[in-house]
Design an enzyme around this catalytic site. Structure first.
Site, PDB file in Angstrom:
ATOM      1  CB  CYS A 167      33.934  27.957   7.370  1.00  0.00           C
ATOM      2  SG  CYS A 167      32.391  27.507   6.567  1.00  0.00           S
ATOM      3  CE1 TYR A 169      -1.101   4.588  21.340  1.00  0.00           C
ATOM      4  CE2 TYR A 169      -0.457   2.761  19.929  1.00  0.00           C
ATOM      5  CZ  TYR A 169      -0.457   4.115  20.210  1.00  0.00           C
ATOM      6  OH  TYR A 169       0.175   4.976  19.370  1.00  0.00           O
ATOM      7  CD  GLU A 222     -19.645 -19.564   2.904  1.00  0.00           C
ATOM      8  OE1 GLU A 222     -20.744 -20.026   3.258  1.00  0.00           O
ATOM      9  OE2 GLU A 222     -18.559 -19.785   3.510  1.00  0.00           O
ATOM     10  NE  ARG A 265       3.749  11.749  17.083  1.00  0.00           N
ATOM     11  CZ  ARG A 265       3.633  11.107  18.205  1.00  0.00           C
ATOM     12  NH1 ARG A 265       3.240  11.741  19.273  1.00  0.00           N
ATOM     13  NH2 ARG A 265       3.918   9.845  18.280  1.00  0.00           N
ATOM     14  CD  GLU A 298       2.235   3.946  16.550  1.00  0.00           C
ATOM     15  OE1 GLU A 298       1.508   4.551  17.377  1.00  0.00           O
ATOM     16  OE2 GLU A 298       3.376   4.314  16.247  1.00  0.00           O
ATOM     17  CE  LYS A 321       0.079   2.981  27.125  1.00  0.00           C
ATOM     18  NZ  LYS A 321      -0.966   2.674  26.136  1.00  0.00           N
ATOM     19  CD  GLU A 326      -0.824  -0.720  26.424  1.00  0.00           C
ATOM     20  OE1 GLU A 326      -0.593  -0.073  25.395  1.00  0.00           O
ATOM     21  OE2 GLU A 326      -1.675  -0.395  27.258  1.00  0.00           O
ATOM     22  CB  CYS A 356      31.169  28.777  10.155  1.00  0.00           C
ATOM     23  SG  CYS A 356      31.277  30.174   9.031  1.00  0.00           S
ATOM     24  CG  ASP A 398       8.753   1.010  14.474  1.00  0.00           C
ATOM     25  OD1 ASP A 398       8.506   2.232  14.540  1.00  0.00           O
ATOM     26  OD2 ASP A 398       9.825   0.555  14.043  1.00  0.00           O
ATOM     27  CB  SER A 422       6.207  11.255  21.898  1.00  0.00           C
ATOM     28  OG  SER A 422       7.034  12.196  22.507  1.00  0.00           O
ATOM     29  CG  LEU A 423       4.807   6.986  25.313  1.00  0.00           C
ATOM     30  CD1 LEU A 423       4.723   5.491  25.067  1.00  0.00           C
ATOM     31  CD2 LEU A 423       4.019   7.356  26.553  1.00  0.00           C
ATOM     32  CB  CYS A 457      28.557  30.984   6.055  1.00  0.00           C
ATOM     33  SG  CYS A 457      29.092  29.291   5.846  1.00  0.00           S
ATOM     34  CG  ASP A 464     -10.916 -15.498   2.036  1.00  0.00           C
ATOM     35  OD1 ASP A 464     -11.283 -15.473   3.238  1.00  0.00           O
ATOM     36  OD2 ASP A 464      -9.731 -15.418   1.666  1.00  0.00           O
ATOM     37  CE  LYS A 519      11.898   4.250  20.743  1.00  0.00           C
ATOM     38  NZ  LYS A 519      12.651   4.906  19.765  1.00  0.00           N
ATOM     39  CB  CYS A 555      32.308  31.126   3.911  1.00  0.00           C
ATOM     40  SG  CYS A 555      32.339  31.123   5.708  1.00  0.00           S
ATOM     41  CE  LYS A 601       7.868   3.750  21.553  1.00  0.00           C
ATOM     42  NZ  LYS A 601       7.796   3.962  20.138  1.00  0.00           N
TER      43      LYS A 601
HETATM   44  S1  IVH Z   1       0.582   5.317  24.640  1.00  0.00           S
HETATM   45  C1  IVH Z   1      -0.053   9.766  26.089  1.00  0.00           C
HETATM   46  N1  IVH Z   1       0.972   2.849  23.864  1.00  0.00           N
HETATM   47  O1  IVH Z   1       4.879   5.361  20.564  1.00  0.00           O
HETATM   48  C2  IVH Z   1       0.534   8.453  25.712  1.00  0.00           C
HETATM   49  N2  IVH Z   1       1.946   4.588  22.558  1.00  0.00           N
HETATM   50  O2  IVH Z   1       6.938   7.784  21.522  1.00  0.00           O
HETATM   51  C3  IVH Z   1       0.007   7.901  24.464  1.00  0.00           C
HETATM   52  N3  IVH Z   1       3.151   3.792  20.574  1.00  0.00           N
HETATM   53  O3  IVH Z   1       3.282   8.470  20.717  1.00  0.00           O
HETATM   54  C4  IVH Z   1       0.839   6.861  23.867  1.00  0.00           C
HETATM   55  N4  IVH Z   1       2.775   1.657  20.875  1.00  0.00           N
HETATM   56  O4  IVH Z   1       2.741   6.766  18.741  1.00  0.00           O
HETATM   57  C5  IVH Z   1       1.225   4.151  23.608  1.00  0.00           C
HETATM   58  N5  IVH Z   1       1.173   0.623  23.290  1.00  0.00           N
HETATM   59  C6  IVH Z   1       1.432   1.893  23.034  1.00  0.00           C
HETATM   60  C7  IVH Z   1       2.181   2.319  21.902  1.00  0.00           C
HETATM   61  C8  IVH Z   1       2.426   3.681  21.709  1.00  0.00           C
HETATM   62  C9  IVH Z   1       3.337   2.567  20.087  1.00  0.00           C
HETATM   63  C10 IVH Z   1       3.694   5.009  19.945  1.00  0.00           C
HETATM   64  C11 IVH Z   1       2.810   6.219  20.011  1.00  0.00           C
HETATM   65  C12 IVH Z   1       3.547   7.147  20.935  1.00  0.00           C
HETATM   66  C13 IVH Z   1       4.959   6.747  20.687  1.00  0.00           C
HETATM   67  C14 IVH Z   1       5.862   7.084  21.856  1.00  0.00           C
END
Ligand code: IVH
Length: 684
Positions: free
Chosen positions: A406, A225, A36, A136, A173, A288, A113, A424, A117, A83-84, A430, A34, A312, A409, A115
């Site tokens: 309600c 990814y 150097e 996004r 991500e 994928k 792969e 309601c 977070d 999203s997925l 209301c 570190d 998930k 109201c 996922k």
């Molecule tokens: S692929 C068109 N790969 O999870 C597909 N997404 O709800 C592009 N995420 O929108 C997404 N790890 O923000 C992909 N290995 C991974 C991921 C990943 C996390 C996120 C990403 C995506 C959301 C799905």
């Protein structure tokens, strides 16, 4: 040292530092100490100070930050940021695989792969240099956070090698590793600030900070990814990951190719356990389709690709005691029972309240005051009650009766046949409904008037200045200046005082004015029509293009639109048939709100079908007619209603009328099947 010597030294030093950055932050294999490393960096900083004209925006010194961003610009994504689809069980994965098999018909290889977070990000590189980083946002547009992203040391500001495309985007991500998260929260608590609930929130909050030097100190990291676009030189997704790694991106070493569904299940169960050993959060795995041609063939739904799916991990559950139930009235008038719980720790936060959804759920669960209940965080924000621990029911646990009137109201609640929620019906009178509609209207994904957030709507309403969202556009400086109120923000103990001083008022009026540029799909969402969420609003806006066309559309025309079913169609019809609502539209239009889609927003995937015209007729096996038409358009082709000598193809399904076939034969228009179409698409 003269300028040309300095240039040489700077370039050499920068190259050397880039390599060390890559070894340290991407490969986690440093080759120097570190100490150097710091000396090299310091030397470069000094040289750049002495020769400021030689400072390049992609110099590794730029990782340190310093620039301030006041407002994050909104950028339209070149490719929508989808999203997925989510799955939670092996059965869902089997269904996914079966659907793919049905379309592709032969062997499919997958990539599994992790996922991550964190916060999704899209980076654009031009000539090997990072030029833009966008969050996004709503999937169509996101925030330009380039300055902050540049401080992330594992993200290359300049790429290695030569074989990267001249311009491309890479998605990934942004995450905050556990160690940095804990360090940061300790610091926050020392400073008397509230800690962040989890690393994802912390990463997202950090990306939106104004001071990039502070961002640099927080040690964000990122995994990449996905490369969107269809003009990339790869045959498979896996290949694209390997190439991106060589260009300098941090690509997870845990992406693997799987041939069978058994391999996928193994990967899932391995990571369900092993995730606890990772130094960062993951919330599932992503599966994928590896072959990019196959991906193109499968295409996208409005929300997500058909060639990928997320699985998930099961959410954590805890049990705690149900103390009481409140009834809340939302903006649509729906009454939601909310449980007050004995506080309990769950997945990193303390949970005190949970939703009980509706009367149906209460009676199905047979939940009573005093019961021990199981609580789970469903994906996001509000925890929910999953079940009751009947063995633990105390004597005298009291029955839970749903209210009849309600709580706000006093109006008698109603329930439509077949619907779970009680409503309601006093929409115009209301208070929480009126305020809720206004809050929804100004919210980020709708009209995005953030200068009216944090209790300000309440002040306007309490002072009788607004009763509906069209009233916002008549507000004047004189009406607003000097208004004030103390209030207790939700979830916080301290009272806050808001006063409308000059700056606040001008921000509010500017924000309202700026909302006149918000696109029609978001305006439609902002109107708050029941069941018209973001995706449905987008579908409708892009289908009908103008509000007039949408208002004219009868039930049959509405259900023709992909994803619009009976319930949504009826809700739209009934909303537009209320004269109070059409009057509101008239007022909004007079104020300058957009009620027409800007056609440049319609996305184009490729030009493979450019110059070709299609007539699509009959019913098909793998795609709906709408999907085929959309595929034609997104690949540059044209759909027409009737056959002429200029028609390129008649795409014929089952039950097509005999006249169409005769006419095509007479004019020499080739008649093709669904699989011929796919071939044309792939071979063009
Ligand atoms: S692929 C068109 N790969 O999870 C597909 N997404 O709800 C592009 N995420 O929108 C997404 N790890 O923000 C992909 N290995 C991974 C991921 C990943 C996390 C996120 C990403 C995506 C959301 C799905």
């Amino acid at each position: 040292m003269n300028v040309s010597e300095a240039r040489d030294s700077i370039e050499k030093l920068a190259d050397e530092i880039r390599k060390h950055n890559y070894n340290y932050y991407v490969l986690s294999k440093p080759v120097i100490s570190d100490y150097e490393f710091d000396r090299l960096l310091q030397r470069l900083i000094e040289l750049e100070k002495a020769f400021p004209a030689l400072l390049s925006p992609d110099s590794p010194t730029q990782h340190v930050g310093g620039e301030i961003t006041k407002d994050f610009r909104q950028i339209v994504h070149k490719y929508p940021m989808l999203s997925l689809g989510n799955t939670y069980s092996e059965e869902d994965i089997r269904d996914f695989e079966e659907r793919i098999h049905k379309t592709i018909g032969y062997e499919v290889e997958y990539v599994c792969e992790l996922k991550f977070d964190g916060v999704a990000i899209g980076l654009t590189y031009r000539n090997g240099r990072l030029v833009q980083a966008v969050t996004r946002g709503d999937g169509i547009r996101g925030d330009d956070v380039t300055t902050n992203v540049k401080t992330i040391k594992s993200i290359p500001l300049r790429l290695q090698g030569r074989d990267y495309p001249e311009e491309f985007e890479i998605r990934g991500e942004i995450i905050l590793p556990h160690a940095s998260f804990e360090k940061m929260n300790e610091q926050r608590m020392e400073d008397g600030e509230d800690p962040f609930a989890n690393p994802r929130n912390a990463a997202s909050g950090t990306l939106k900070m104004q001071d990039s030097a502070e961002v640099a100190r927080r040690n964000l990291d990122g995994f990449f990814y996905y490369l969107p676009g269809n003009d990339l030189p790869f045959r498979t997704h896996y290949e694209s990951l390997q190439a991106a790694r060589l260009w300098g991106f941090k690509i997870s070493e845990y992406a693997v190719r799987c041939k069978t569904i058994g391999d996928i299940f193994d990967y899932l169960s391995t990571w369900d356990q092993a995730r606890h050993e990772l130094p960062y959060d993951i919330d599932g795995i992503v599966i994928k389709v590896n072959d990019i041609r196959q991906q193109e063939l499968l295409g996208f739904t409005a929300k997500s690709p058909r060639w990928a799916i997320a699985c998930k991990f099961k959410a954590e559950q805890v049990s705690t005691r149900l103390l009481s139930v409140d009834f809340q009235v939302g903006r649509t008038g729906a009454v939601t029972p909310v449980a007050n719980l004995e506080p309990v720790q769950l997945a990193g936060t303390v949970v005190k309240r949970a939703t009980l959804h509706n009367a149906g759920v209460i009676s199905t669960l047979d939940v009573r005051i005093g019961d021990m209940v199981f609580v789970e965080k469903g994906g996001e924000i509000i925890p929910k009650i999953i079940s009751v621990d009947l063995g633990e029911r105390p004597a005298g646990a009291t029955q839970l009766n749903f209210i009849t009137h309600c709580p706000e109201c006093g109006t008698l609640l109603i329930r439509t046949e077949g619907e779970a929620a009680w409503y309601c019906p006093n929409e115009q009178g209301c208070p929480p409904q009126i305020k809720g509609k206004l809050e929804h209207f100004i919210s980020r994904k709708a009209m995005n008037i953030d200068s009216l957030g944090e209790g300000k709507i309440e002040i306007l309403f309490d002072n009788g200045l607004v009763h509906n969202y069209a009233d916002l556009y008549n507000l004047t400086y004189d009406q607003l200046i000097g208004l004030e109120k103390t209030y207790e923000p939700s979830g916080e103990k301290k009272e806050k005082k808001i006063s409308f001083r000059e700056k606040t008022v001008s921000n509010i009026l500017n924000g309202i004015d700026a909302s006149k540029g918000v696109s029609f799909d978001r305006v439609l969402y902002a109107l708050g029509i029941r069941f018209v969420g973001e995706t449905v609003a987008k579908k409708l806006a892009f289908h009908f293009i103008t509000v007039e066309k949408l208002m004219e559309a009868d039930y049959d025309r509405l259900v023709e639109v992909e994803e619009i079913g009976e319930k949504i169609a009826q809700s739209i019809r009934s909303w537009f048939s209320d004269p109070q609502h059409t009057a509101l539209i008239g007022k909004l239009r007079a104020a300058g709100i957009l009620f027409r889609i800007d056609e440049s927003l319609v996305t184009r995937l490729s030009d493979r079908l450019a110059g070709l015209t299609f007539v699509v007729s009959g019913t098909f096996q793998n795609f709906s007619r709408d999907e085929l038409k959309k595929t034609i358009e997104t690949h540059g082709g044209k759909n027409i209603g009737s056959i002429s000598s200029k028609t390129s193809y008649l795409l014929a399904g089952e039950n097509m009328g005999p006249e169409k076939r005769k006419k095509a034969e007479k004019l020499g228009v080739p008649i093709i099947s669904e699989s011929d179409f796919v071939k044309i698409l792939l071979e063009n």
